[in-house]
Design an enzyme around this catalytic site. Structure first.
Site, PDB file in Angstrom:
ATOM      1  N   HIS A  27      -3.087   7.530   1.581  1.00 51.65           N
ATOM      2  CA  HIS A  27      -3.508   6.196   1.163  1.00 51.65           C
ATOM      3  C   HIS A  27      -4.898   5.956   1.732  1.00 51.65           C
ATOM      4  O   HIS A  27      -5.184   6.313   2.872  1.00 51.65           O
ATOM      5  CB  HIS A  27      -2.514   5.154   1.680  1.00 51.65           C
ATOM      6  N   ASN A  37      -9.934  -0.016  -0.291  1.00 53.09           N
ATOM      7  CA  ASN A  37      -8.466   0.062  -0.281  1.00 53.09           C
ATOM      8  C   ASN A  37      -7.938  -0.606  -1.556  1.00 53.09           C
ATOM      9  O   ASN A  37      -8.008  -1.818  -1.707  1.00 53.09           O
ATOM     10  CB  ASN A  37      -7.959  -0.658   0.974  1.00 53.09           C
ATOM     11  N   CYS A  68       0.815  -1.230   0.000  1.00 51.87           N
ATOM     12  CA  CYS A  68       0.000   0.000   0.000  1.00 51.87           C
ATOM     13  C   CYS A  68       0.843   1.272   0.000  1.00 51.87           C
ATOM     14  O   CYS A  68       0.335   2.355  -0.293  1.00 51.87           O
ATOM     15  CB  CYS A  68      -0.957   0.000   1.189  1.00 51.87           C
TER      16      CYS A  68
END
Ligand code: UT7
Length: 325
Positions: A252, A282, A114
């Site tokens: 993020h 996500n 990520c």
């Protein structure tokens, strides 16, 4: 004179299929209320049968070229940030290169999960500042739906698929100050002692398959809140910047509660934070370029504005990049 990597253009691709929290209620023992309250996610996009990470990366890359009024001949470097490549090798970056018709140049994948796009901005910036690339296509692309255990409610409700891209261009008009356009500062970290709280259950050298996402959510959450707070403080202190100089925070997109915590630490109102987690979930390395593209295309982010990117992912890896758009 300072060579800076300026974000010339952005692009994105999202699969057509929308999976809502209500859809997930039919698959695992969960509820729209739980998912929304704990994560802020309402829906996510899921790649079609046969649609790959490379397909999405190519579409996002093409959109970024078009947005910049560029052709393949203008690009001399390709980096794809991904943890869900089509194949163990070759890299998705060479799929992109071949599909878009980009001439021989450096092309490789970068894997920092990520944090991938923040790592990618840093690495791409070094290629540009060293003079190795003049215009580099940097893409974050993920098909996490392929590596989810769809019977595990603690993970399958959180992730989605998609791709975002930027073209970074060498700009030689910089004066070496924070008033320059382009990437101004970046800081990356990893702490391998935390590798066991977020990982996949397999891989080519162990189980010979890609495995599934396994996460100790609460632990990752704890690290995310504290590491994001400390890295944004570090960026501000090292650049002698007050938070009000930052026009946009592009975090993020893992959990709205983590995002709100970082914004609070910076004393920034949520109106200065780009949020897509509600609609995208996500998307790992794709989340930041997807959010950036949205805010650039709808006119929120304008030329000359200061943007702070930050992310945390498996590894643990984390980092932040300060840039003037
Ligand atoms: O992008 C990489 C970084 N990743 C992240 O930043 C993710 C970080 N973690 C998080 O975002 C949050 O920890 C989660 C959203 C994953 C979970 O939220 P939480 O508030 O930390 O919940 P929890 O894991 O402590 O679970 C609370 C309860 C548990 O039940 P008990 O043990 O209290 O009875 C879980 O079993 O919620 C249960 N639960 C669920 N219930 C309904 C876990 N998943 C679900 C679910 N639906 N999908």
């Amino acid at each position: 004179m300072t060579i800076r990597s300026v974000i010339r253009s952005t692009g994105a691709y999202l699969p057509e299929r929308v999976m809502t929290n209500q859809d997930l209620e039919k698959i695992v023992d969960t509820s729209d209320e739980w998912i929304t309250q704990r994560s802020g996610i309402r829906e996510r996009r899921i790649a079609a049968e046969g649609e790959t990470t490379a397909d999405m990366a190519i579409a996002a890359g093409k959109a970024a070229l078009e947005h910049g009024g560029l052709s393949a001949a203008d690009i001399d470097g390709v980096i794809v940030c991904t943890s869900t490549p089509n194949h163990t090798f070759p890299a998705v970056a060479v799929d992109v290169q071949a599909a878009l018709g980009i001439a021989p140049c450096p092309a490789f994948d970068l894997q920092a999960v990520c944090s991938g796009f923040v790592y990618g901005l840093n690495v791409a910036n070094m290629f540009v500042q060293s003079g190795q690339c003049k215009r580099l296509l940097l893409i974050g692309a993920e098909k996490f739906s392929s590596i989810l255990d769809w019977t595990d409610r603690t993970t399958c409700v959180l992730f989605g698929d998609g791709a975002g891209a930027v073209v970074l261009e060498a700009d030689e008009t910089g004066q070496g100050t924070l008033d320059d356009r382009g990437i101004l500062f970046s800081r990356l970290y990893a702490d391998g002692r935390q590798k066991g709280i977020l990982y996949t259950s397999g891989g080519p050298a162990t189980t010979q398959d890609s495995g599934y996402v396994v996460m100790e959510g609460k632990e990752v959450f704890r690290h995310a809140v504290s590491n994001m707070a400390s890295i944004v403080s570090e960026v501000l202190e090292e650049n002698d910047l007050s938070p009000d100089r930052i026009d946009w925070l592009i975090p993020h997109q893992a959990n709205i509660r983590i995002i709100e915590g970082t914004a609070k630490k910076l004393g920034m109102g949520m109106d200065k934070v780009v949020v897509t987690v509600d609609r995208h979930g996500n998307t790992s390395a794709a989340s930041i370029p997807l959010a950036l593209n949205e805010a650039v295309r709808d006119g929120r982010i304008r030329k000359g504005q200061m943007v702070l990117f930050e992310a945390l992912g498996a590894g643990l890896t984390w980092g932040a990049v300060l840039a003037r758009f």
